[in-house]
Design an enzyme around this catalytic site. Structure first.
Site, short mmCIF file in Angstrom:
data_model
loop_
_atom_site.label_atom_id
_atom_site.label_comp_id
_atom_site.label_asym_id
_atom_site.label_seq_id
_atom_site.Cartn_x
_atom_site.Cartn_y
_atom_site.Cartn_z
N TYR A 143 -17.88 -15.71 -21.43
CA TYR A 143 -17.85 -17.14 -21.15
C TYR A 143 -16.44 -17.71 -21.37
CZ TYR A 143 -19.28 -22.06 -21.31
OH TYR A 143 -19.42 -23.42 -21.08
N ASP A 144 -15.87 -17.43 -22.55
CA ASP A 144 -14.56 -17.99 -22.89
C ASP A 144 -13.50 -17.58 -21.87
OD1 ASP A 144 -16.11 -18.53 -25.08
OD2 ASP A 144 -14.90 -17.43 -26.52
N LYS A 147 -14.05 -18.86 -18.18
CA LYS A 147 -13.63 -20.24 -18.00
C LYS A 147 -12.10 -20.36 -18.00
CE LYS A 147 -17.54 -22.65 -17.82
NZ LYS A 147 -17.89 -23.57 -16.72
N ASN A 172 -19.09 -30.18 -27.12
CA ASN A 172 -20.54 -30.23 -27.31
C ASN A 172 -21.15 -31.51 -26.75
OD1 ASN A 172 -19.64 -28.15 -29.21
ND2 ASN A 172 -21.75 -28.17 -29.93
N SER A 187 -30.75 -28.96 -29.65
CA SER A 187 -32.12 -28.66 -29.23
C SER A 187 -32.86 -27.84 -30.29
CB SER A 187 -32.12 -27.94 -27.88
OG SER A 187 -31.25 -26.83 -27.89
N ARG A 209 -18.79 -29.60 -35.88
CA ARG A 209 -18.91 -29.83 -34.45
C ARG A 209 -18.81 -31.34 -34.20
NH1 ARG A 209 -18.41 -25.20 -34.91
NH2 ARG A 209 -19.59 -23.48 -34.00
N PRO A 271 -16.98 -20.47 -33.87
CA PRO A 271 -15.84 -21.28 -34.31
C PRO A 271 -16.14 -22.06 -35.58
CG PRO A 271 -16.28 -21.58 -31.96
CD PRO A 271 -17.44 -20.84 -32.53
#
Length: 311
Positions: A143-144, A147, A172, A187, A209, A271
């Site tokens: 993913y990282d 992108k 987020n 969620s 976050r 992270p």
């Protein structure tokens, strides 16, 4: 305008489609429904200005559009680690295909990048000028790095082919229509609290976050798309930072739950800090979040409560 939204049946994509319809645009929603959900867009199907195409962005497609929002990619660790090769292909080949389309029809294209391009940051909060601290070999790398390559492609198509590109880095985001099974902290915590289950906190919950409500994010996306002469990248997120443990306690209080907090080991490459520097968004877009976390969480809790009630 005639606007294409890839990943339009997803959490953020469906909110974006709604907003674009409200503004009078013709919207083409493109999704392969790997993580998107028809429930998110069913209410738009009767709108004559809304069109759904089931398609995978790793395959080329020919359309006539004026703007493209490229959101297609699984965005939660559970989903993007399920098929990491496919995740990388979605980010990279998807960007190539959408940029090829933008080049052919002279459309403006916005790439939904991510705060994950900063990796486990050694600079805090993270400005757009920070190049990141990313593990290229880890379980999150699909993913990282996908992108990061998508951002590279955007800038190379811009420099080489004069494609009109926009890059946003999404931090987020939460709100109604989040997937119940995506493993994200908002969620997870809300569903565990509503069900009276133990709330799972990884490590000691000291990692931080910042959470942005989806309507604020969509506003930032539209302002970026409409801003001439600015490619970005630009951070879009809420700079109000909170620890995961504080966040869990807040959700217990808002739901009135009797859930206990339990602690589990930290996942790999999780992270320790995540907080956007949004100075550039304020300067170039006149944008900053307006929905308070408590209000956003109330709306999100109501949504998940209705989902659980519906069975």
């Amino acid at each position: 305008m005639r606007i294409l939204v890839t990943g339009g049946a997803g959490f953020i994509g469906s909110h974006l489609c709604e907003r674009l319809l409200d503004e009078g645009h013709d919207v083409i929603c493109l999704d392969n429904f790997f993580t998107g959900n028809k429930r998110n867009i069913m209410h738009m199907m009767e709108n004559r200005r809304f069109e759904l195409i089931r398609h995978d962005v790793t395959q080329p497609i020919l359309l006539e559009v004026e703007r493209i929002f490229n959101l297609a990619c699984p965005a939660s660790p559970i989903h993007y680690q399920y098929n990491p090769v496919k995740t990388t292909k979605t980010s990279v080949m998807g960007a190539i295909n959408m940029l090829g389309l933008a080049k052919r029809v002279r459309a403006r294209i916005l790439q939904a990048s991510t705060s994950e391009v900063y990796g486990d940051p050694q600079v805090h909060p993270q400005p757009e000028s920070y190049w990141g601290n990313v593990n290229t070999l880890g379980v999150r790398s699909c993913y990282d790095e996908g992108k990061r390559v998508a951002e590279t492609l955007m800038m190379d198509y811009h420099r080489q082919n004069n494609v009109d590109v926009k890059i946003i880095r999404i931090f987020n985001t939460y709100g109604p229509k989040m997937a119940e099974n995506d493993g994200r902290v908002v969620s997870n915590f809300i569903l565990q609290a509503l069900k009276g289950e133990d709330i799972t906190v990884y490590g000691q919950g000291e990692q931080t976050r910042s959470f942005c409500f989806v309507s604020d994010l969509v506003e930032g996306m539209l302002r970026m798309m409409d801003r001439p002469g600015f490619t970005g990248p630009v951070n879009l997120g809420n700079p109000t930072e909170t620890t995961i443990l504080e966040f869990a306690k807040k959700i217990i209080a808002l739901t009135g739950s009797r859930s206990r907090i339990v602690y589990k080991p930290l996942p790999a490459d999780d992270p320790k800090q995540r907080q956007p520097d949004i100075s550039l968004a304020k300067e170039m877009l006149g944008w900053e979040p307006t929905v308070a976390v408590d209000e956003g969480l109330r709306q999100t809790i109501e949504y998940f409560d209705s989902v659980l009630s519906a069975g």
